[in-house]
Design an enzyme around this catalytic site. Structure first.
Site, short mmCIF file in Angstrom:
data_model
loop_
_atom_site.label_atom_id
_atom_site.label_comp_id
_atom_site.label_asym_id
_atom_site.label_seq_id
_atom_site.Cartn_x
_atom_site.Cartn_y
_atom_site.Cartn_z
CB CYS A 1 -10.20 -2.21 8.76
SG CYS A 1 -9.54 -1.72 7.13
CG HIS B 1 -8.95 2.05 9.50
ND1 HIS B 1 -8.54 0.75 9.73
CD2 HIS B 1 -9.73 2.38 10.57
CE1 HIS B 1 -9.02 0.33 10.89
NE2 HIS B 1 -9.76 1.30 11.41
CG HIS C 1 -11.81 0.20 14.43
ND1 HIS C 1 -10.71 0.94 14.03
CD2 HIS C 1 -11.76 0.22 15.80
CE1 HIS C 1 -10.05 1.38 15.08
NE2 HIS C 1 -10.65 0.96 16.16
#
Length: 349
Positions: free
Chosen positions: A264, A312, A324
């Protein structure tokens, strides 16, 4: 003799009784009820467990990435210090050579420098002419010795710094190894849970995941969060968005930062790096170090950080959507910006 016979007879009787009793004991043991099998987990419970494992793996990935970044910085620092040590040693050798030359000249002149011999002349004019040179020579000698002392002190400092850098580098490598072990363990456990499901159950699990995300997104949009958004996209943000969305379809891989796969924060870092704005490597460092903005002031190109541990991150691309790299087994994709628990928003530019 009689005692021995009695003992032998007793042992024989005991063995016989044991043999006779064994089948009954075996039947009794076989008849004992087995403990009931553990209750099968519901698909929702399996989904929650898998998501938890991937979340833990993501947090460990951040720890791995940070340790890797620190290792690279430490390695570069070790190289820099090593060069300084080499330069310092070369300088010491040069200063020693100059000091040796001065000492040899003094020896050739009977232990006195040339200027000192001139000072001892009976010629007053010659004395006056050379007095200044004598003073300058003395200062040069003092400066030479002082420079040697300072250079040696710097060398000692560099040597100490190099030792500390090696110690720090090894500590980062240990942290990397520990994080790598934890990541692989969590991912393997999650994959095992998924593999134990039937194909139909795996499809239902995927739908369950999508439904949970849609519910969260609908709830987030229901707050009217997008109503006041007016921020214009900057040229740099446009470049970052173009790069990030061009990676859609590429697989997630922990620790990866392109060009064929990403985690990510690897995706957001490279996207903004391509746009000319270097940012930290991990989602936690991006959250910690980049300027924060309120959601009501959010604009495309900003980064949305998720979960309480900042494990994240995704890039906001407008219309309530992020791009993402989700998790192992998934590809870079578009998703609802509110489909996960939002911690906050940061702005690289």
């Amino acid at each position: 003799m009689n005692r021995r016979r009695h003992a032998t007879a007793a042992i024989t009787v005991i063995c016989a009784l044991t043999v006779l009793a064994s089948p009954a004991l075996t039947l009794q043991a076989a008849a004992a009820p087995l403990p009931p099998p553990p209750p099968k987990k519901s698909l929702a419970e399996v989904h929650k467990e898998i998501e938890g494992l991937y979340r833990q793996a993501a947090a460990a990935t951040d720890a791995y990435n940070l340790a890797e970044e620190r290792s690279e910085e430490q390695s570069a620092e070790i190289v820099r210090v090593a060069r300084m040590i080499v330069e310092g040693r070369e300088k010491i050798e040069d200063l020693k050579a100059k000091a040796g030359a001065a000492a040899r000249a003094q020896y050739r002149n009977g232990g006195l420098p040339e200027d000192a011999q001139l000072v001892l002349t009976n010629d007053p004019q010659l004395f006056l002419d050379t007095a200044g040179r004598l003073k300058a020579g003395a200062k040069a000698t003092t400066d030479l010795l002082g420079e040697m002392t300072r250079t040696q002190a710097r060398l000692d400092l560099y040597a100490k710094e190099a030792g500390e850098n090696w110690t720090e580098l090894e500590a980062h490598r240990v942290r990397q190894a520990q994080a790598k072990k934890e990541i692989n363990g969590k991912i393997d456990t999650a994959k095992k849970l998924e593999s134990e499901l039937a194909a139909e159950e795996r499809e239902r699990l995927r739908l369950l995941e999508e439904q949970a995300q849609k519910r969260a997104q609908t709830s987030w949009l229901g707050t009217g969060v997008l109503a006041g958004l007016k921020g214009a996209t900057t040229p740099e943000a446009k470049k970052a968005i173009e790069f990030a969305t061009a990676q859609i379809g590429k697989p997630y891989e922990w620790g990866a930062e392109g060009p064929s796969s990403y985690d990510c924060s690897g995706l957001t870092q490279l996207a903004w790096g391509t746009a000319g704005r270097p940012i930290p490597r991990t989602s936690q460092e991006q959250w910690r170090l980049l300027p924060r903005v309120q959601i009501k002031d959010m604009r495309p190109g900003d980064l949305i950080v998720y979960f309480k541990d900042a494990s994240h991150i995704g890039m906001y691309v407008g219309d309530g959507t992020i791009v993402h790299a989700p998790r192992p087994g998934r590809n870079v994709t578009l998703a609802g910006a509110g489909s996960m628990e939002i911690l906050g928003v940061v702005r690289p530019s």
